[in-house]
Each structure stands twice: as C-alpha cells, then as structure tokens.
Write a protein that holds these residues in place. Structure first.
Motif, PDB file in Angstrom:
ATOM      1  N   ILE A 150       0.831  -1.187  -0.149  1.00 31.72           N
ATOM      2  CA  ILE A 150      -0.022   0.029  -0.188  1.00 31.72           C
ATOM      3  C   ILE A 150       0.809   1.140  -0.131  1.00 31.72           C
ATOM      4  O   ILE A 150       0.660   2.143  -0.685  1.00 31.72           O
ATOM      5  N   SER A 151       2.052   1.308   0.526  1.00 30.45           N
ATOM      6  CA  SER A 151       3.088   2.158   0.906  1.00 30.45           C
ATOM      7  C   SER A 151       3.547   2.598  -0.638  1.00 30.45           C
ATOM      8  O   SER A 151       4.156   3.726  -0.720  1.00 30.45           O
ATOM      9  N   PHE A 154      -0.940   4.204  -5.263  1.00 30.85           N
ATOM     10  CA  PHE A 154      -2.022   3.459  -5.962  1.00 30.85           C
ATOM     11  C   PHE A 154      -2.000   2.745  -6.936  1.00 30.85           C
ATOM     12  O   PHE A 154      -2.850   1.954  -7.330  1.00 30.85           O
ATOM     13  N   ILE A 157      -1.720  -0.759  -5.693  1.00 28.89           N
ATOM     14  CA  ILE A 157      -2.812  -1.128  -5.080  1.00 28.89           C
ATOM     15  C   ILE A 157      -4.091  -1.413  -6.273  1.00 28.89           C
ATOM     16  O   ILE A 157      -4.645  -2.621  -5.980  1.00 28.89           O
ATOM     17  N   MET A 333      -6.547  -4.861   0.322  1.00 26.51           N
ATOM     18  CA  MET A 333      -5.629  -3.607   0.084  1.00 26.51           C
ATOM     19  C   MET A 333      -6.817  -2.629  -0.058  1.00 26.51           C
ATOM     20  O   MET A 333      -6.343  -1.211   0.254  1.00 26.51           O
ATOM     21  N   THR A 334      -7.863  -2.708  -0.845  1.00 26.61           N
ATOM     22  CA  THR A 334      -9.018  -1.422  -0.898  1.00 26.61           C
ATOM     23  C   THR A 334      -9.296  -1.051   0.543  1.00 26.61           C
ATOM     24  O   THR A 334      -9.100   0.098   0.564  1.00 26.61           O
ATOM     25  N   TYR A 337      -6.938   0.826   2.697  1.00 24.10           N
ATOM     26  CA  TYR A 337      -6.085   2.254   1.966  1.00 24.10           C
ATOM     27  C   TYR A 337      -7.237   3.082   2.077  1.00 24.10           C
ATOM     28  O   TYR A 337      -6.947   4.386   2.511  1.00 24.10           O
ATOM     29  N   LYS A 341      -7.064   6.817   3.911  1.00 25.14           N
ATOM     30  CA  LYS A 341      -6.725   7.850   3.067  1.00 25.14           C
ATOM     31  C   LYS A 341      -7.792   9.021   3.515  1.00 25.14           C
ATOM     32  O   LYS A 341      -7.414  10.089   3.556  1.00 25.14           O
ATOM     33  N   VAL A 364       1.188   8.750  -0.409  1.00 27.14           N
ATOM     34  CA  VAL A 364       0.300   7.790   0.660  1.00 27.14           C
ATOM     35  C   VAL A 364       1.411   8.179   2.073  1.00 27.14           C
ATOM     36  O   VAL A 364       2.343   8.431   2.382  1.00 27.14           O
ATOM     37  N   SER A 366       2.798   6.839   4.691  1.00 30.91           N
ATOM     38  CA  SER A 366       2.969   5.751   5.047  1.00 30.91           C
ATOM     39  C   SER A 366       3.055   5.210   6.407  1.00 30.91           C
ATOM     40  O   SER A 366       3.047   4.316   6.862  1.00 30.91           O
ATOM     41  N   VAL A 369      -0.182   4.336   7.436  1.00 35.42           N
ATOM     42  CA  VAL A 369      -0.584   2.936   7.120  1.00 35.42           C
ATOM     43  C   VAL A 369       0.125   1.886   7.943  1.00 35.42           C
ATOM     44  O   VAL A 369      -0.338   0.809   8.389  1.00 35.42           O
TER      45      VAL A 369
END
Length: 496
Positions: A150-151, A154, A157, A333-334, A337, A341, A364, A366, A369
């Motif tokens: 994720i970091s 997108f 992702i 992951m969706t 994130y 976000k 991101v 991070s 996250v």
C-alpha cells in the motif's frame, strides 16, 4: 502524470467498482439461504437501497471527485467537519476491526487451493507449536507485506484490485457457462425445480414467515455494500475522474445483473435439498460445496467417468480457492487504504501531527499505514495468542462495529439531501423533486437493518450482544469526538 494518480480505462474502472461490491460468496450464500426465493428479495434490496445509493454516490463523485477525502469530503461539504470526522471514524474503525478477521480468513481459500479442504481449524502442530499460532504469525507477516505494498502507492493497489477483479469475473463466467452447459445437456431441466412458488417460498425452514424474510432482506442489503469505499478512490484515477460517476452506474447495473443471474443459474446444477442436507455446509463454505458439485455434475454430463467427474469437481474447487485468495488480497488492500486515506487526507491541513500525515513520494501517508498495520496485528494477537477472555473481547468489538458500519451509509444519504438543498451542482442525476425519495429510501433501509440487528438478539435473549450493538456506535463516536477536540484545535482551516 503524478505518481499519486493512475490513468485507468473506463472498462477497468467498471471492473474494479463492480468486483469490489459484488461478492461471489454472497451470491452463493443467497442460494444456500433461500434458493430461488432470494431473487425477489435481492430485487427489493436493490430498489430500496442500492439503486438510490449508487445514484447518490455517483453524484458526489461527479461534483466532489477532486477532493481526496472521499466520504469525509462528501459529509464535510454538506453538514459539518465534525460530523464528517465522526462519520469517517466510525467507517474506519469498523473496517479496521474487520481487517483483522480478513487477514486470518485469507488462509482458508489458500488451504483449499493447496489441499482441497480447509485445514486452518485443524488441531495440528509444527515444531511443537500449535497451528493456530503459525496462522497468527503468518497473518501478521501478511499484514506488513500488504502495508508495504500500500505504501508503494495507488498504482500498486490498483494492480491487485484489477487482478482480484479479473479473477472474480473469470470465476463467475466459468460458473455461468458451466451451468448453461448443464441446462443444454439436460434439455432445459433444472436440478432445483423451477416453479413460480419457488420465488415466494424458501426451502430453508429457518427463512420462513415475515421475520425470516426480513432477515434475508438485511442480508441482501449488506451484499450491496462497499460502494462508498471504492468511490473514495476517485481522486486517484487521473483524468478519468470525469468518467468515474458513469462507471459507478454501469457497474451498479452489472452488480445487480450478476447477482440475479448467478442465483438463478445455481439451480441448474444444485438441488437444494441434496446439496445442503449436509450438516457440514455453512455460510462459510457453501460456495465451495456449490462449485465442487458444479464441476462434478458437469463432468458427468460431459461423459466423464466417476473418477474423472470427481477430478473436475476438484479443479473447480481449487479454482475457487485461487480466485478467492487473490480476491481477498485485493479487497484487503482496498479497505486498508481507502478509509485511512479519507480520514488522513480529508481532514484540514495540520489536523494530524506532521509525522503521521506526511505523504511519501507515492502520495501515501506511509507512517499512518504502518501504524494501522501494528493495530491490526494487535487485534490478531488478541484472537490467536491470548486467553479466552481476550477472544471474547475481540468478538465483542466485532459486534460493536456491526451497526457502526451501517451508520455512515445513513449519514451519507442525509448529507446528500442537505447538499442538494445548499449547492449548485454541475453533475445531476436525480431531479430535485426526487432527492427526498432517494435519500429517504436509503435511510429507511439502513434504519430497518440497524433495528433488526439489535432486535434479533433480543428475541433470542442475547442481551449482551444487543447491548454491544447499541453501545458500539456510541463508544466509537465518543472516541471520535475526543480525537476531534484534541487534534482539531491544531488548525482553524476549513478546507474539505
């Protein structure tokens, strides 16, 4: 093009949106719970919830897609920053607690892919360490692998979302074509007799009468959830942001069509009484029973031997495991994130401490996250490595989020009504005279779901469960208000 945005074609946008909301598991479980009787209730759930909500979300993305806050920005522009923070925090908290269970469930389809059965609950050990501890350790390692991915932004992702979505589409296509093939070879005869009465009465004795049908309506509404999560990524799709609202509408049509067709075609291969008389079938594994049976029946129809039909059933079973594994990864992951976000980038500048909100070169935050990853691992540890009291604590936390997850839908619908009264929009789908109807239908359906969620355990004398469902949103709201007062004093900025 900046690294924070990804130019996705219209077809890819539709695929991502549709397969994020559509659940092959929910489609299969609908047939397990109601057989053909699920179809009219799914239609009703679509009419009173999904269609108006899709129109609402499409309008929000069409008018406010330039803001990175997603759901936070929708509510903030319409109601207030405080309400937006409270709503997004409820949304985020519910998904974060759910993520802990998803990271542990991801091993089930992997076990089915590898061994043809679910071995995750087996009481085995390796190096004298119980298997459940290895599962917990593996889940925590997977958490940080996912957080690392994720970091990377997108683009990474979206690749996993597209992979999971493409495989879900493939699985649906395989199941549909196989069921149609069975219909042709069986001269149009369904394994589950198709009669008009079958649409009105479920063969499942637990889903009879008003109360049983109402519980399934709530199940149907839940199956259509998640549109707001993927819609909160609209600012990350570059120039195609303008196509996102239309992609939502096209995807909504595909979602409704695939649910209804999928439930209908299960009847071509699966006789309800024959498949689900097995007491080992549950909501957690009904899909695997259906897919194995489909492969086995197709093998027989194509003239394979008994052994060959069993092998084809295993192929279908393991294909399902493969698809569900990657679909879980894409879903994880969706939802790991998008809500984070929204709550980090949607809030005003300097709301959060700089170290937490600072974005890396991929756009991101991070550190936030990985902080979320630590929280998820702690929740996994509560389940796996702690006492029965700790497990009960996690189960109670999960109960507390069940209603909390529904409340954001309600507030988004109310925010939309207020937004249409206050603003002049460039992108309109709903005529002004129908705005109240659209918002009202969503609110009524969600209140119905919340009321039933609390009322059902009361009928069964599970008073603690009912209390937790009720006080969950209250506790999370108090935490959100405390955070808002603490961090909100850092800035007076009113940006959405």
């Amino acid at each position: 093009m900046p690294k924070t945005a990804v130019e996705l074609s219209f077809s890819k946008l539709v695929l991502i949106i549709a397969t994020t909301v559509f659940s092959f598991t929910s489609m299969s479980n609908a047939y397990y719970l109601m057989s053909y009787g699920a179809i009219p209730w799914y239609i009703l759930a679509a009419v009173i919830f999904f269609v108006p909500y899709a129109l609402i979300v499409s309008e929000f993305t069409g008018n406010l897609g330039q803001y990175s806050g997603g759901l936070y920005s929708w509510v903030g522009q319409s109601l207030s920053q405080k309400t937006a923070f409270l709503t997004t925090f409820l949304w985020y908290s519910s998904y974060t607690i759910w993520l802990a269970s998803l990271f542990m469930k991801v091993w089930i389809p992997l076990s089915i892919l590898s061994f043809g059965q679910d071995l995750t609950t087996a009481k085995a050990s390796f190096l004298n360490i119980p298997q459940v501890y290895w599962l917990g350790l593996g889940s925590c390692l997977l958490v940080f692998l996912v957080m690392y991915l994720i970091s990377r932004g997108f683009l990474t992702i979206s690749r996993f979302m597209l992979l999971g979505g493409s495989l879900i589409a493939l699985l649906f296509l395989v199941a549909t074509v196989s069921n149609i093939t069975l219909l042709i070879t069986n001269h149009g005869h369904f394994a589950q007799p198709l009669q008009a009465s079958a649409l009105l009465h479920s063969p499942n004795p637990q889903y009879q009468g008003l109360f049983g049908n109402l519980s399934f309506l709530i199940f149907g509404i839940t199956a259509f959830g998640g549109l707001d999560t993927v819609a909160s990524l609209v600012d990350r799709v570059g120039k195609n942001r303008r196509k996102f609202p239309l992609a939502i509408l096209v995807a909504a049509g595909l979602i409704m069509g695939t649910y209804l067709l999928g439930i209908f075609f299960w009847g071509a291969s699966a006789n309800w009484q024959a498949i689900f008389a097995n007491h080992q079938v549950s909501l957690g594994n009904a899909m695997y029973f259906l897919m194995f049976n489909l492969g086995h029946e197709l093998g027989g129809a194509l003239g394979l031997s008994a052994a060959g039909a069993t092998i084809l059933g295993q192929v279908f079973l393991r294909l399902t495991g493969l698809v569900l594994f990657w679909a879980y990864i894409g879903l994880i992951m969706t939802i790991a994130y998008a809500p984070l976000k929204s709550i980090i980038t949607g809030t005003p500048t300097n709301f959060w401490p700089a170290f937490l909100s600072k974005e890396n070169k991929f756009g991101v935050a991070s550190k936030a996250v990985f902080g979320q990853g630590i929280l998820i691992c702690l929740l996994i540890g509560v389940v796996v490595f702690s006492s029965a009291h700790a497990v009960n604590l996690y189960n109670n936390l999960t109960l507390m989020t069940n209603v909390s997850r529904s409340i954001p839908y309600l507030i988004v619908a109310l925010a939309f009504y207020r937004y249409r009264q206050q603003q002049k929009q460039a992108y309109l789908l709903i005529e002004q005279r129908y705005v109240g109807w659209a918002s009202g239908l969503v609110c009524v359906s969600i209140l119905l779901g919340i009321g039933f969620a609390i009322f059902e355990p009361l009928l069964q004398a599970h008073y603690l469960d009912a209390t937790l469902l009720f006080i969950g949103p209250l506790c999370f709201s108090l935490i959100a208000l405390g955070l808002y007062r603490y961090f909100g004093g850092r800035t007076t900025s009113k940006q959405p």
